[in-house]
Design a protein around this motif. Structure first.
Motif, mmCIF file in Angstrom:
data_model
loop_
_atom_site.group_PDB
_atom_site.id
_atom_site.type_symbol
_atom_site.label_atom_id
_atom_site.label_comp_id
_atom_site.label_asym_id
_atom_site.label_seq_id
_atom_site.Cartn_x
_atom_site.Cartn_y
_atom_site.Cartn_z
ATOM 1 N N UNK A 49 30.778 -16.316 -35.060
ATOM 2 C CA UNK A 49 31.513 -15.178 -35.623
ATOM 3 C C UNK A 49 32.545 -15.691 -36.622
ATOM 4 N N UNK A 50 32.413 -15.287 -37.887
ATOM 5 C CA UNK A 50 33.394 -15.656 -38.908
ATOM 6 C C UNK A 50 34.637 -14.786 -38.762
ATOM 7 N N UNK A 51 35.797 -15.383 -39.019
ATOM 8 C CA UNK A 51 37.066 -14.656 -38.963
ATOM 9 C C UNK A 51 37.688 -14.744 -40.349
ATOM 10 N N UNK A 95 28.031 -8.430 -30.412
ATOM 11 C CA UNK A 95 27.206 -9.254 -31.308
ATOM 12 C C UNK A 95 27.667 -9.178 -32.757
ATOM 13 N N UNK A 96 28.979 -9.153 -32.967
ATOM 14 C CA UNK A 96 29.532 -9.097 -34.318
ATOM 15 C C UNK A 96 29.290 -10.404 -35.051
ATOM 16 N N UNK A 97 29.175 -10.297 -36.349
ATOM 17 C CA UNK A 97 29.037 -11.481 -37.182
ATOM 18 C C UNK A 97 30.338 -11.851 -37.865
ATOM 19 N N UNK A 98 31.293 -10.910 -37.854
ATOM 20 C CA UNK A 98 32.561 -11.152 -38.545
ATOM 21 C C UNK A 98 33.675 -10.332 -37.901
ATOM 22 N N UNK A 99 34.868 -10.910 -37.917
ATOM 23 C CA UNK A 99 36.097 -10.203 -37.556
ATOM 24 C C UNK A 99 36.950 -10.194 -38.814
ATOM 25 N N UNK A 108 40.751 -9.557 -47.953
ATOM 26 C CA UNK A 108 40.463 -10.064 -49.300
ATOM 27 C C UNK A 108 39.233 -10.969 -49.298
ATOM 28 N N UNK A 109 39.126 -11.855 -48.303
ATOM 29 C CA UNK A 109 37.958 -12.732 -48.217
ATOM 30 C C UNK A 109 36.684 -11.924 -47.997
ATOM 31 N N UNK A 110 36.775 -10.915 -47.144
ATOM 32 C CA UNK A 110 35.629 -10.061 -46.855
ATOM 33 C C UNK A 110 35.169 -9.318 -48.106
ATOM 34 N N UNK A 111 36.116 -8.745 -48.847
ATOM 35 C CA UNK A 111 35.773 -8.004 -50.052
ATOM 36 C C UNK A 111 35.229 -8.913 -51.141
#
Length: 82
Positions: A60-62, A40-44, A66-69
């Motif tokens: 699920x966003x991939x 049930x992840x929301x992001x990879x 850098x985008x995550x931070x």
């Protein structure tokens, strides 16, 4: 012998019920999607070009690191204003 034992990386075993066949360029990447769905992840967060090209799978966003931070910095800036 030095008595040093290298640490082992934690492992994750999934008893997933869904088999995914979406990443035709690299079928091994389907296992990443399967684990993300099963947990049930929301992001990879990845550097894998084939996954990044998708941008999203189901809900699920991939993203890149850098985008995550950057998203985290934006959220922190908003919380400072309120």
């Amino acid at each position: 012998k030095t008595g040093y034992t290298p640490a082992r990386a934690p492992s994750f075993q999934s008893s997933h019920t869904q088999t995914i066949s979406e990443v035709t360029e690299d079928p091994d990447d389907d296992r990443i999607l399967e684990c993300a769905v099963a947990s049930n992840s929301g992001i990879i967060v990845t550097r894998d070009k084939d996954l990044l090209r998708r941008g999203q799978y189901q809900e699920i966003n991939i993203r890149t690191v850098a985008q995550f931070l950057e998203r985290g910095r934006e959220a922190a800036d908003l919380s400072d204003k309120y």
